[in-house]
Motif scaffolding. Structure first.
Motif, PDB file in Angstrom:
ATOM      1  N   LEU A   1       0.780  -1.230   0.000  1.00  0.00           N
ATOM      2  CA  LEU A   1       0.000   0.000   0.000  1.00  0.00           C
ATOM      3  C   LEU A   1       0.812   1.280   0.000  1.00  0.00           C
ATOM      4  O   LEU A   1       0.296   2.338  -0.272  1.00  0.00           O
ATOM      5  CB  LEU A   1      -0.908   0.015   1.223  1.00  0.00           C
TER       6      LEU A   1
ATOM      7  N   CYS B   1      -1.009   6.905  -3.681  1.00  0.00           N
ATOM      8  CA  CYS B   1      -0.753   8.334  -3.646  1.00  0.00           C
ATOM      9  C   CYS B   1      -1.656   8.988  -2.609  1.00  0.00           C
ATOM     10  O   CYS B   1      -2.848   8.749  -2.562  1.00  0.00           O
ATOM     11  CB  CYS B   1      -1.038   8.922  -5.013  1.00  0.00           C
ATOM     12  N   CYS B   2      -1.066   9.793  -1.779  1.00  0.00           N
ATOM     13  CA  CYS B   2      -1.894  10.539  -0.853  1.00  0.00           C
ATOM     14  C   CYS B   2      -1.230  11.857  -0.567  1.00  0.00           C
ATOM     15  O   CYS B   2      -0.118  11.927  -0.080  1.00  0.00           O
ATOM     16  CB  CYS B   2      -2.081   9.782   0.435  1.00  0.00           C
ATOM     17  N   ALA B   3      -1.939  12.906  -0.851  1.00  0.00           N
ATOM     18  CA  ALA B   3      -1.320  14.220  -0.747  1.00  0.00           C
ATOM     19  C   ALA B   3      -1.634  14.914   0.558  1.00  0.00           C
ATOM     20  O   ALA B   3      -1.291  16.053   0.768  1.00  0.00           O
ATOM     21  CB  ALA B   3      -1.791  15.074  -1.914  1.00  0.00           C
ATOM     22  N   TYR B   4      -2.294  14.194   1.470  1.00  0.00           N
ATOM     23  CA  TYR B   4      -2.779  14.932   2.638  1.00  0.00           C
ATOM     24  C   TYR B   4      -1.784  14.949   3.783  1.00  0.00           C
ATOM     25  O   TYR B   4      -2.066  15.430   4.856  1.00  0.00           O
ATOM     26  CB  TYR B   4      -4.123  14.340   3.096  1.00  0.00           C
ATOM     27  N   GLY B   5      -0.624  14.433   3.556  1.00  0.00           N
ATOM     28  CA  GLY B   5       0.371  14.456   4.622  1.00  0.00           C
ATOM     29  C   GLY B   5       0.958  13.075   4.805  1.00  0.00           C
ATOM     30  O   GLY B   5       0.346  12.086   4.443  1.00  0.00           O
ATOM     31  N   CYS B   6       2.154  13.032   5.373  1.00  0.00           N
ATOM     32  CA  CYS B   6       2.844  11.753   5.422  1.00  0.00           C
ATOM     33  C   CYS B   6       2.163  10.770   6.357  1.00  0.00           C
ATOM     34  O   CYS B   6       2.241   9.573   6.191  1.00  0.00           O
ATOM     35  CB  CYS B   6       4.285  11.951   5.834  1.00  0.00           C
ATOM     36  N   TYR B   7       1.442  11.287   7.356  1.00  0.00           N
ATOM     37  CA  TYR B   7       0.789  10.373   8.289  1.00  0.00           C
ATOM     38  C   TYR B   7      -0.253   9.513   7.590  1.00  0.00           C
ATOM     39  O   TYR B   7      -0.598   8.451   8.035  1.00  0.00           O
ATOM     40  CB  TYR B   7       0.136  11.144   9.433  1.00  0.00           C
ATOM     41  N   MET B   8      -0.751   9.976   6.485  1.00  0.00           N
ATOM     42  CA  MET B   8      -1.712   9.173   5.748  1.00  0.00           C
ATOM     43  C   MET B   8      -1.078   7.878   5.256  1.00  0.00           C
ATOM     44  O   MET B   8      -1.705   6.851   5.195  1.00  0.00           O
ATOM     45  CB  MET B   8      -2.280   9.947   4.560  1.00  0.00           C
TER      46      MET B   8
ATOM     47  N   TYR C   1      -1.230   5.369   8.003  1.00  0.00           N
ATOM     48  CA  TYR C   1      -2.557   4.821   8.236  1.00  0.00           C
ATOM     49  C   TYR C   1      -3.044   3.927   7.111  1.00  0.00           C
ATOM     50  O   TYR C   1      -3.987   3.203   7.274  1.00  0.00           O
ATOM     51  CB  TYR C   1      -3.551   5.953   8.506  1.00  0.00           C
ATOM     52  N   GLN C   2      -2.375   3.987   5.986  1.00  0.00           N
ATOM     53  CA  GLN C   2      -2.755   3.087   4.911  1.00  0.00           C
ATOM     54  C   GLN C   2      -2.534   1.627   5.301  1.00  0.00           C
ATOM     55  O   GLN C   2      -3.062   0.731   4.702  1.00  0.00           O
ATOM     56  CB  GLN C   2      -1.950   3.383   3.638  1.00  0.00           C
ATOM     57  N   THR C   3      -1.742   1.402   6.335  1.00  0.00           N
ATOM     58  CA  THR C   3      -1.439   0.026   6.711  1.00  0.00           C
ATOM     59  C   THR C   3      -2.358  -0.443   7.827  1.00  0.00           C
ATOM     60  O   THR C   3      -2.035  -1.332   8.584  1.00  0.00           O
ATOM     61  CB  THR C   3       0.005  -0.090   7.226  1.00  0.00           C
TER      62      THR C   3
END
Lengths: 389, 216
Positions: free
Chosen positions: A308, A312-319, A322-324
């Motif tokens: 995962l 791509c997620c542009a909302y910040g590295c913490y996203m 949380y993908q995991t």
């Protein structure tokens, strides 16, 4: 006096709802064959009788021999408490071992004064939570019934007695468990004994502004967990799971919030005699007991991390992190829903007793204090001195 | 590996549920995630957690929701959970004006501890208790407008607007993210520094927080 149980109270209406032996409304459909439980109860009854006789001898009339016995044979007392205090003597013994009996005797009339004549800034907060404390227990269920009234009185009295702490959510569960075994006034003084530290270190820091003791306990628990169960500790770190997500209730309510009541009682027996370290031990034992399940959840996670992290997620590295979250969620769920067999006191508690924590707890407390500056400790001990004067 | 099926979602959004004690946060959560309501629920000690996966703008979105204890003293623990949250449902009780008055303090909490782009929905809960109403819907609207928040009145008991409240937050977050993703792609294409996509500020949500900074 120490019996405020449903089986000997006349005022309780014949319940249409099924109750368990502690007075909690049974939730599940109970189809267990009657015969099995009856035969087990019969043999248990004989054993229980024998135990009660032993205990009565140890306590003496109204607790008169208790102190003498503890001084002479502390190890026998400890061993017997670890096996569980007989339910019919629990209320009395709790008062003896917590030191609350002495507080009561030293402070005649004080409780009445607090309840009747004083007003508390927390009254509305307390009222709001009254029906939300053990809502499934028959004693506390009835609106404005005797259970709810006693609970209110004890909490209000405490909030006046200790205005710095006042009333904090969670205290109701402590008061609630006590009220099932003793009168209001006795419950109040036991709460005082616990929070002000009549026998063990005071626990008021659980509820003071900033919840300093909760933070300290969580720090200590986190470290202990990593030392005792390094593999699990590593997985939790990877998954960003910290004890505040699952263990704050353990400490704040001493397992009375959501644990099976029969287990909570057994923990309280030991807690009142040996102090808060049993909460750490039980917490560690639970994790140890469920280790294989918890670690296997975590193993799945590493696969997903790889799969995962390309998203791509542009909302910040913490996203990204949380993908995991599949294992994260499963872990949290598992940590809040321990399997039934793990909740068996006769399995869990021996495991807990075998875990040694005292020395490390003290070292970790010092470490925590060094980190957080020298706070409150000196104040705590002076309060204790004052109380026992 | 059967678990993998669970895990198929396009986005995962962390949402926090905040507001005074007793306003119904936990029941909003249980209504949304399990379609349950419990009149005899216990007060929340510390934090609780639940998730639900749903469709938002054609995407599969998993909402990971942290339900926090409302009493002020607990903020020592709960404020840590604001970090990383992309949405907040700020709940008050329409029958208790104090809980509405305190919304301002909760906004301040979010400003102090949460990401500045966090999407905030204010919910006036217990709309089923209209006969006990102490806060008019209009006051709710006016306040929300002034602070740049979305607003709905909800009833966890009657399952009114609970779904919609979350849908709205999630859609708003999704829209911000897709715009941001686009912007970062463009930025990456023109400047060839892809790593900086995360620092881009977006105007359309930024003003909500700026505005609440100046109030109080």
């Amino acid at each position: 006096m120490d019996k405020k149980r449903i089986d000997d109270s006349d005022s309780v209406p014949v319940p249409s709802q099924k109750l368990d032996r502690f007075g909690f409304v049974k939730q599940e459909l109970n189809n267990s064959p009657e015969g099995v439980s009856k035969t087990r109860l019969a043999s248990e009854y004989v054993r229980e009788e024998r135990r009660v006789r032993k205990w009565r001898k140890m306590i003496g009339v109204g607790g008169s021999d208790w102190k003498h016995y503890v001084r002479r044979k502390p190890h026998v007392v400890k061993r017997r408490i670890r096996k569980g205090i007989p339910d019919c003597l629990r209320g009395l013994v709790w008062q003896l071992i917590s030191g609350s009996r002495d507080l009561l005797l030293m402070n005649p009339g004080v409780y009445e004064q607090l309840v009747i004549y004083e007003t508390s800034a927390s009254e509305l907060d307390i009222i709001r939570d009254i029906s939300r404390t053990f809502p499934s227990h028959v004693f506390f269920q009835q609106r404005h019934g005797p259970g709810q009234r006693s609970l209110y009185n004890v909490l209000k009295a405490y909030s006046v007695y200790d205005r710095e702490v006042g009333y904090v959510q969670g205290m109701g569960f402590l008061a609630g468990i006590l009220l099932l075994y003793m009168s209001e006034e006795d419950a109040f003084w036991l709460l005082v004994a616990l929070l002000k530290g009549a026998v063990h270190a005071p626990m008021e820091g659980l509820y003071l502004v900033g919840l300093p003791l909760v933070q300290q306990y969580l720090f200590q628990f986190d470290q202990l967990m990593k030392e005792h169960l390094p593999k699990l500790g590593e997985h939790f770190t990877q998954q960003m799971i910290n004890p505040s997500m699952y263990a704050s209730q353990w400490f704040i309510t001493v397992f009375s919030y959501s644990f099976p009541f029969h287990l909570a009682l057994r923990i309280w027996d030991v807690f009142l005699y040996e102090g808060v370290k049993i909460v750490f031990k039980v917490g560690l034992a639970l994790l140890k007991y469920c280790l294989d399940d918890l670690v296997s959840f975590s193993k799945i996670s590493t696969l997903f991390l790889i799969r995962l992290s390309g998203l791509c997620c542009a909302y910040g590295c913490y996203m990204f992190v949380y993908q995991t979250s599949l294992p994260f969620e499963k872990l949290i769920h598992a940590l809040r829903n321990f399997p039934e067999d793990a909740m068996d006191p006769d399995k869990l508690l021996p495991m807990a007793y075998s875990i040694k924590v005292s020395k490390r707890l003290e070292e970790l407390r010092q470490e925590y204090e060094r980190k957080n500056g020298e706070v409150a400790q000196s104040a705590d001990s002076s309060v204790k001195q004052k109380l026992l004067r | 590996m059967a678990n993998r099926v669970d895990h198929e979602y396009d986005y995962l959004f962390k949402i926090v549920l905040i507001g005074d004690s007793g306003v119904g946060k936990s029941n909003i959560l249980s209504r949304f995630t399990r379609n349950e309501f419990c009149l005899e629920s216990k007060s929340t000690i510390g934090v609780e957690f639940a998730t639900r996966t749903l469709q938002v703008e054609g995407k599969t979105v998993k909402a990971q929701i942290w339900d926090t204890a409302g009493q002020e003293r607990y903020r020592a623990i709960t404020s840590a959970y604001y970090r990383g949250a992309v949405g907040a449902l700020l709940v008050y009780d329409i029958t208790k004006s104090q809980t509405f008055d305190n919304v301002q303090r909760w906004l301040r909490e979010l400003r102090d501890h949460a990401d500045s782009n966090i999407v905030i929905m204010m919910a006036g809960n217990k709309s089923d208790l209209n006969h006990l109403r102490a806060v008019s819907e209009e006051d709710g609207h006016t306040f929300a407008e002034r602070e740049g928040l979305s607003f709905l009145e909800t009833s966890a008991l009657e399952a009114t607007n609970v779904e919609k409240a979350f849908q709205t937050i999630l859609a708003e977050i999704y829209n911000i993210i897709s715009k941001k993703a686009l912007a970062s792609q463009e930025a990456a294409a023109s400047t060839t520094i892809p790593g900086q996509g995360t620092t881009i500020n977006i105007d359309d949500s930024g003003n909500t927080n700026k505005r609440s900074c100046c109030s109080t």
